[in-house]
Design a protein around this motif. Structure first.
Motif, short mmCIF file in Angstrom:
data_model
loop_
_atom_site.label_atom_id
_atom_site.label_comp_id
_atom_site.label_asym_id
_atom_site.label_seq_id
_atom_site.Cartn_x
_atom_site.Cartn_y
_atom_site.Cartn_z
N ALA A 277 0.83 -1.21 0.00
CA ALA A 277 0.00 0.00 0.00
C ALA A 277 0.86 1.26 0.00
CB ALA A 277 -0.92 -0.01 1.22
N LEU A 278 0.43 2.25 -0.76
CA LEU A 278 1.09 3.55 -0.81
C LEU A 278 0.17 4.55 -0.13
CD1 LEU A 278 3.67 4.84 -1.99
CD2 LEU A 278 2.33 5.47 -4.00
N GLN A 279 0.63 5.13 0.98
CA GLN A 279 -0.19 6.01 1.79
C GLN A 279 -0.11 7.46 1.32
OE1 GLN A 279 -2.13 4.63 4.04
NE2 GLN A 279 -1.23 2.62 3.67
N PRO A 280 -1.17 8.24 1.56
CA PRO A 280 -1.13 9.66 1.19
C PRO A 280 0.05 10.41 1.80
CG PRO A 280 -3.37 9.00 1.75
CD PRO A 280 -2.49 7.84 2.09
N LEU A 281 0.42 10.06 3.05
CA LEU A 281 1.56 10.72 3.67
C LEU A 281 2.85 10.47 2.90
CD1 LEU A 281 1.11 10.33 7.55
CD2 LEU A 281 1.02 12.43 6.18
N GLN A 282 2.97 9.29 2.29
CA GLN A 282 4.16 8.99 1.50
C GLN A 282 4.22 9.86 0.25
OE1 GLN A 282 3.39 4.61 1.45
NE2 GLN A 282 5.55 4.46 2.01
N LEU A 283 3.06 10.10 -0.36
CA LEU A 283 3.01 10.99 -1.52
C LEU A 283 3.39 12.41 -1.13
CD1 LEU A 283 -0.30 9.70 -3.17
CD2 LEU A 283 2.06 9.15 -3.81
N LEU A 284 2.89 12.85 0.03
CA LEU A 284 3.27 14.17 0.53
C LEU A 284 4.77 14.23 0.80
CD1 LEU A 284 2.63 17.00 1.61
CD2 LEU A 284 2.06 15.94 3.81
N GLY A 285 5.31 13.16 1.37
CA GLY A 285 6.74 13.10 1.63
C GLY A 285 7.55 13.20 0.35
N GLY A 286 7.10 12.53 -0.70
CA GLY A 286 7.79 12.62 -1.98
C GLY A 286 7.80 14.04 -2.52
N ALA A 287 6.67 14.74 -2.35
CA ALA A 287 6.60 16.14 -2.80
C ALA A 287 7.55 17.02 -1.99
CB ALA A 287 5.16 16.64 -2.65
N LEU A 288 7.67 16.76 -0.68
CA LEU A 288 8.58 17.55 0.14
C LEU A 288 10.03 17.30 -0.26
CD1 LEU A 288 7.01 17.20 3.72
CD2 LEU A 288 6.97 19.20 2.19
#
Length: 327
Positions: A277-288
């Motif tokens: 699973a890929l969590q929304p927080l991980q997507l945010l982390g990638g953007a940061l």
């Protein structure tokens, strides 16, 4: 492969991070089939070296002196960048969670910023500090906030050693090539790293276990050599050549920040190939992390020195100064 612009260098650094990021999704099936981590990375290094050696010989065009002049850098990259980084990381994850070990190891860009700050006695530009904060915050989110927890002290020591080894990799890879093609540099370093790992396995210092049956890959069954070939060609041979070329173009600081994208790509590949699973927080982390890389990229190098500017004179350079006509 001399990159002509920082933009090209950054693009190649992203490709290197993407290539390194494939390794976890393809090595995991081997580990589940009974391979020991040390065996997997040893075979991976030798496969990568076997792929690169013919290309390296052609690229050198008989300029063996270039390889000899770079012998210290090749040994350091092979022993520290290839072998020691793997050994200390796997030693760490035997005692502490994988996420914690990975988080500590990938603090290498922050370590490089701190070293430059101390050695140059010049505070980094605000953009570098902002980029550092964004990238490390993003890294925590991608790996998972649960990575920050009380853990075994010896495991922390091994993880910190992996951090230092990772930082050394970026510093050594960023040094001027002095006529040595990146493909030859990577091939020789993979040979050195593979030999060190193999010797440690042969002497029993590291567990060395392999199996030769089928492995579960992409929802089906595949021969054991398929994932080995993928990690050997893509996340070893290509990744190290691209990483070295990018580091030489960008310098160790920016290259190390771009290297943080490896954990983002690893999460994406685990989601696509392994169904994790890929969590929304991980997507945010990638953007940061992307924001952090952009901030460091915008920092003017002349006002914010890199560790690559610290002069290092090794035996090869001394010999070059003593005999400038040897070419």
């Amino acid at each position: 492969m001399k990159l002509k612009s920082p933009t090209a260098g950054l693009a190649v650094a992203v490709l290197a991070a993407l290539s390194f990021g494939t390794s976890g999704a393809f090595i995991k099936p081997l580990l589940e089939a009974g391979w020991s981590p040390s065996a997997a990375v040893t075979v991976r290094a030798f496969v990568g070296a076997a792929v690169l050696l013919p290309i390296a010989i052609v690229a050198l065009r008989g300029r063996w002196r270039a390889l000899w002049r770079a012998r210290i850098r090749v040994l350091v990259l092979g022993v520290v960048g290839v072998a020691a980084t793997q050994l200390t990381y796997f030693a760490a994850i035997q005692r502490i969670p994988v996420s914690t070990a990975l988080l500590i190891e990938l603090l290498a860009p922050l370590l490089l910023v701190a070293v430059v700050w101390v050695t140059s006695r010049r505070m980094p530009r605000p953009l570098v500090l902002v980029g550092s904060a964004l990238a490390i915050g993003g890294l925590v989110l991608v790996i998972g906030p649960g990575a920050i927890r009380p853990v075994d002290p010896l495991g922390l020591v091994f993880a910190c050693l992996a951090l230092i080894a990772c930082a050394i990799y970026f510093v050594v890879a960023a040094r001027p090539s002095d006529g040595l093609p990146p493909v030859a540099y990577a091939a020789a370093s993979l040979v050195v790293g593979g030999v060190v790992l193999a010797l440690l396995g042969a002497t029993g210092i590291l567990p060395f276990t392999v199996t030769f049956g089928e492995v579960t890959l992409l929802g089906g069954q595949a021969p054991w050599w398929v994932p080995i070939l993928v990690v050997g060609v893509i996340s070893s041979a290509f990744a190290y050549v691209a990483g070295i070329a990018a580091a030489e173009s960008l310098g160790s600081r920016l290259a190390s920040f771009a290297g943080l994208l490896e954990v983002v790509f690893a999460s994406l590949f685990a989601w696509i190939l392994l169904g994790e699973a890929l969590q929304p927080l991980q997507l945010l982390g990638g953007a940061l992390i992307l924001g952090g890389i952009a901030a460091v990229r915008l920092a003017a190098p002349e006002e914010s020195p890199s560790i690559d500017e610290i002069p290092v004179v090794d035996e090869a350079e001394n010999a070059e100064l003593a005999g400038p006509m040897r070419r």
